[in-house]
Design a protein around this motif. Structure first.
Motif, PDB file in Angstrom:
ATOM      1  N   ILE A 172       0.846  -1.194   0.000  1.00 24.94           N
ATOM      2  CA  ILE A 172       0.000   0.000   0.000  1.00 24.94           C
ATOM      3  C   ILE A 172       0.882   1.245   0.000  1.00 24.94           C
ATOM      4  O   ILE A 172       1.708   1.437   0.898  1.00 24.94           O
ATOM      5  N   SER A 173       0.712   2.075  -1.000  1.00 22.68           N
ATOM      6  CA  SER A 173       1.543   3.282  -1.138  1.00 22.68           C
ATOM      7  C   SER A 173       0.830   4.547  -0.693  1.00 22.68           C
ATOM      8  O   SER A 173       1.481   5.582  -0.504  1.00 22.68           O
ATOM      9  N   ALA A 174      -0.468   4.510  -0.519  1.00 26.36           N
ATOM     10  CA  ALA A 174      -1.207   5.693  -0.091  1.00 26.36           C
ATOM     11  C   ALA A 174      -0.820   6.076   1.329  1.00 26.36           C
ATOM     12  O   ALA A 174      -0.712   5.201   2.202  1.00 26.36           O
ATOM     13  N   PRO A 175      -0.592   7.361   1.606  1.00 28.93           N
ATOM     14  CA  PRO A 175      -0.377   7.781   2.995  1.00 28.93           C
ATOM     15  C   PRO A 175      -1.560   7.332   3.849  1.00 28.93           C
ATOM     16  O   PRO A 175      -2.716   7.607   3.508  1.00 28.93           O
ATOM     17  N   THR A 176      -1.259   6.631   4.934  1.00 38.08           N
ATOM     18  CA  THR A 176      -2.312   5.916   5.661  1.00 38.08           C
ATOM     19  C   THR A 176      -2.361   6.305   7.126  1.00 38.08           C
ATOM     20  O   THR A 176      -1.341   6.313   7.818  1.00 38.08           O
ATOM     21  N   LEU A 177      -3.565   6.610   7.591  1.00 40.89           N
ATOM     22  CA  LEU A 177      -3.863   6.814   9.003  1.00 40.89           C
ATOM     23  C   LEU A 177      -4.623   5.599   9.500  1.00 40.89           C
ATOM     24  O   LEU A 177      -5.611   5.181   8.877  1.00 40.89           O
ATOM     25  N   VAL A 178      -4.185   5.024  10.621  1.00 38.22           N
ATOM     26  CA  VAL A 178      -4.865   3.887  11.239  1.00 38.22           C
ATOM     27  C   VAL A 178      -5.396   4.344  12.592  1.00 38.22           C
ATOM     28  O   VAL A 178      -4.647   4.919  13.394  1.00 38.22           O
ATOM     29  N   VAL A 179      -6.670   4.121  12.835  1.00 34.96           N
ATOM     30  CA  VAL A 179      -7.312   4.556  14.082  1.00 34.96           C
ATOM     31  C   VAL A 179      -7.911   3.340  14.768  1.00 34.96           C
ATOM     32  O   VAL A 179      -8.579   2.521  14.134  1.00 34.96           O
ATOM     33  N   ALA A 180      -7.686   3.237  16.073  1.00 30.67           N
ATOM     34  CA  ALA A 180      -8.257   2.152  16.870  1.00 30.67           C
ATOM     35  C   ALA A 180      -8.966   2.719  18.078  1.00 30.67           C
ATOM     36  O   ALA A 180      -8.583   3.775  18.609  1.00 30.67           O
ATOM     37  N   GLY A 181     -10.012   2.022  18.519  1.00 30.15           N
ATOM     38  CA  GLY A 181     -10.630   2.337  19.798  1.00 30.15           C
ATOM     39  C   GLY A 181      -9.953   1.535  20.893  1.00 30.15           C
ATOM     40  O   GLY A 181      -9.806   0.311  20.777  1.00 30.15           O
ATOM     41  N   ALA A 182      -9.537   2.209  21.935  1.00 31.36           N
ATOM     42  CA  ALA A 182      -8.808   1.523  23.008  1.00 31.36           C
ATOM     43  C   ALA A 182      -9.637   0.411  23.635  1.00 31.36           C
ATOM     44  O   ALA A 182      -9.080  -0.567  24.148  1.00 31.36           O
ATOM     45  N   ASP A 183     -10.968   0.539  23.596  1.00 30.57           N
ATOM     46  CA  ASP A 183     -11.853  -0.431  24.237  1.00 30.57           C
ATOM     47  C   ASP A 183     -12.634  -1.270  23.226  1.00 30.57           C
ATOM     48  O   ASP A 183     -13.693  -1.798  23.551  1.00 30.57           O
ATOM     49  N   ASP A 184     -12.097  -1.394  22.021  1.00 34.12           N
ATOM     50  CA  ASP A 184     -12.780  -2.128  20.959  1.00 34.12           C
ATOM     51  C   ASP A 184     -12.549  -3.630  21.123  1.00 34.12           C
ATOM     52  O   ASP A 184     -11.426  -4.104  20.948  1.00 34.12           O
ATOM     53  N   SER A 219     -13.421  13.044  13.549  1.00 39.55           N
ATOM     54  CA  SER A 219     -13.533  14.038  12.470  1.00 39.55           C
ATOM     55  C   SER A 219     -12.284  14.892  12.386  1.00 39.55           C
ATOM     56  O   SER A 219     -11.806  15.205  11.282  1.00 39.55           O
ATOM     57  N   ASP A 220     -11.727  15.280  13.526  1.00 36.98           N
ATOM     58  CA  ASP A 220     -10.499  16.078  13.524  1.00 36.98           C
ATOM     59  C   ASP A 220      -9.330  15.292  12.932  1.00 36.98           C
ATOM     60  O   ASP A 220      -8.518  15.847  12.180  1.00 36.98           O
ATOM     61  N   LEU A 221      -9.218  14.014  13.296  1.00 36.49           N
ATOM     62  CA  LEU A 221      -8.141  13.191  12.745  1.00 36.49           C
ATOM     63  C   LEU A 221      -8.262  13.064  11.227  1.00 36.49           C
ATOM     64  O   LEU A 221      -7.264  13.154  10.499  1.00 36.49           O
ATOM     65  N   LEU A 222      -9.490  12.862  10.749  1.00 35.00           N
ATOM     66  CA  LEU A 222      -9.683  12.744   9.310  1.00 35.00           C
ATOM     67  C   LEU A 222      -9.383  14.056   8.603  1.00 35.00           C
ATOM     68  O   LEU A 222      -8.738  14.063   7.542  1.00 35.00           O
ATOM     69  N   ALA A 223      -9.818  15.158   9.175  1.00 32.36           N
ATOM     70  CA  ALA A 223      -9.535  16.457   8.562  1.00 32.36           C
ATOM     71  C   ALA A 223      -8.034  16.715   8.503  1.00 32.36           C
ATOM     72  O   ALA A 223      -7.503  17.180   7.485  1.00 32.36           O
ATOM     73  N   GLU A 224      -7.344  16.394   9.583  1.00 32.81           N
ATOM     74  CA  GLU A 224      -5.896  16.582   9.603  1.00 32.81           C
ATOM     75  C   GLU A 224      -5.224  15.720   8.546  1.00 32.81           C
ATOM     76  O   GLU A 224      -4.337  16.195   7.813  1.00 32.81           O
ATOM     77  N   HIS A 225      -5.655  14.481   8.443  1.00 33.03           N
ATOM     78  CA  HIS A 225      -5.008  13.560   7.510  1.00 33.03           C
ATOM     79  C   HIS A 225      -5.300  13.909   6.057  1.00 33.03           C
ATOM     80  O   HIS A 225      -4.402  13.870   5.202  1.00 33.03           O
ATOM     81  N   PHE A 226      -6.530  14.258   5.771  1.00 33.95           N
ATOM     82  CA  PHE A 226      -6.918  14.463   4.379  1.00 33.95           C
ATOM     83  C   PHE A 226      -6.759  15.908   3.893  1.00 33.95           C
ATOM     84  O   PHE A 226      -6.655  16.129   2.683  1.00 33.95           O
ATOM     85  N   LEU A 227      -6.717  16.873   4.815  1.00 36.88           N
ATOM     86  CA  LEU A 227      -6.723  18.268   4.384  1.00 36.88           C
ATOM     87  C   LEU A 227      -5.491  19.071   4.783  1.00 36.88           C
ATOM     88  O   LEU A 227      -5.148  20.039   4.107  1.00 36.88           O
ATOM     89  N   GLU A 228      -4.847  18.694   5.894  1.00 39.14           N
ATOM     90  CA  GLU A 228      -3.836  19.580   6.441  1.00 39.14           C
ATOM     91  C   GLU A 228      -2.423  19.066   6.314  1.00 39.14           C
ATOM     92  O   GLU A 228      -1.473  19.835   6.433  1.00 39.14           O
ATOM     93  N   GLU A 229      -2.239  17.757   6.106  1.00 37.04           N
ATOM     94  CA  GLU A 229      -0.883  17.241   5.987  1.00 37.04           C
ATOM     95  C   GLU A 229      -0.334  17.484   4.600  1.00 37.04           C
ATOM     96  O   GLU A 229      -1.066  17.589   3.612  1.00 37.04           O
ATOM     97  N   GLU A 230       0.980  17.565   4.520  1.00 37.79           N
ATOM     98  CA  GLU A 230       1.627  17.710   3.215  1.00 37.79           C
ATOM     99  C   GLU A 230       1.503  16.415   2.441  1.00 37.79           C
ATOM    100  O   GLU A 230       1.560  15.343   3.012  1.00 37.79           O
TER     101      GLU A 230
END
Length: 254
Positions: A192-204, A243-254
């Motif tokens: 996978i070459s796409a810049p990737t954010l992985v998010v987990a719930g601590a209590d999942d 939502s903040d994590l997604l906005a940061e990943h998709f809109l604000e990172e280089e």
């Protein structure tokens, strides 16, 4: 016929496609659509056999679910998009990023896994749903989707999810269970070459943080975020943070 879908946001904005969890509809993304659509063109969809998307005839594999999304992108004339998926939607996202890399710009994988053994557990769930319907899973799934007490405190969040689950197509749900039973995306993760954010719930309890770490460790340059006070549907239990994590990943990172 393309998957049932909804498009929200400015026509000239970056496009974000959101893929949901097993047993839910595109309505699960309402907090993120509200938060992100002012700056992004957000596409939400129902997996086959979920919501308003009809179930397919015959066996379903993850490649079929991925091809459904490719067909939707073609229908919407979208050559390249950002993609975020939770649980089953994240599995589809990994398949897309590995098999159709030209279609995925940036990728976010929430509360998901590349491999979820034992297969027998998923096959048993498929058999239960075929015999007793999706409503038979309600109590078990609520205990996985949310941390203790959340459902009592937030019936306005939980009631629509339960309604969508119980109205769901049993065969469509069962077929997706069988797709998960046969899934092993681990060999594809390093490709996978796409810049990737992985998010987990601590209590999942369904896809715990260890599953997220497997993905984050294998996907080149992936970033991992673990959210406290969140179970499987972390986007609903921690809507602002996600939502903040997604906005940061998709809109604000280089």
């Amino acid at each position: 016929m393309p998957l049932a879908h909804e498009v929200t946001g400015p026509a000239d904005a970056p496009v974000l496609v959101l893929g949901g969890s097993l047993g839910t509809t595109r309505a699960m993304w309402r907090p993120q659509v509200a938060a992100l659509s002012p700056r992004m063109r957000v596409v939400t969809f129902d997996h086959r056999g979920h919501g308003r998307s009809p179930a397919a005839i015959g066996p379903t594999g993850l490649a079929d679910l991925g091809a459904d999304v490719v067909d939707l992108l073609d229908h919407l004339d979208l050559s390249r998009v950002h993609y975020a998926g939770l649980s089953l939607g994240g599995m589809v996202g990994m398949w897309l990023a590995a098999h159709r890399p030209a279609r995925v710009d940036r990728l976010a994988l929430l509360c998901t896994a590349a491999h979820l053994p034992p297969a027998d557990t998923w096959l048993a769930r498929a058999a239960q749903v075929r015999a007793h319907g999706t409503a038979s899973l309600t109590d078990v799934l609520l205990g996985r989707w949310f941390t203790a007490g959340f459902a009592d405190r937030h019936p306005e969040v939980v009631a629509p999810l339960v309604a969508d689950l119980t109205a769901g197509d049993s065969e469509g749900y069962a077929a997706c269970c069988e797709a998960i039973a046969a899934m092993d995306l681990r060999p594809l993760l390093p490709t996978i070459s796409a810049p990737t954010l992985v998010v987990a719930g601590a209590d999942d309890p369904a896809t715990p943080p260890r599953d997220a770490r497997v993905i984050a460790d294998a996907v080149p340059r992936a970033r991992l975020a673990v959210l406290d006070r969140a179970a499987h549907l972390a986007n609903l239990e921690q809507p602002v943070r996600v939502s903040d994590l997604l906005a940061e990943h998709f809109l604000e990172e280089e």
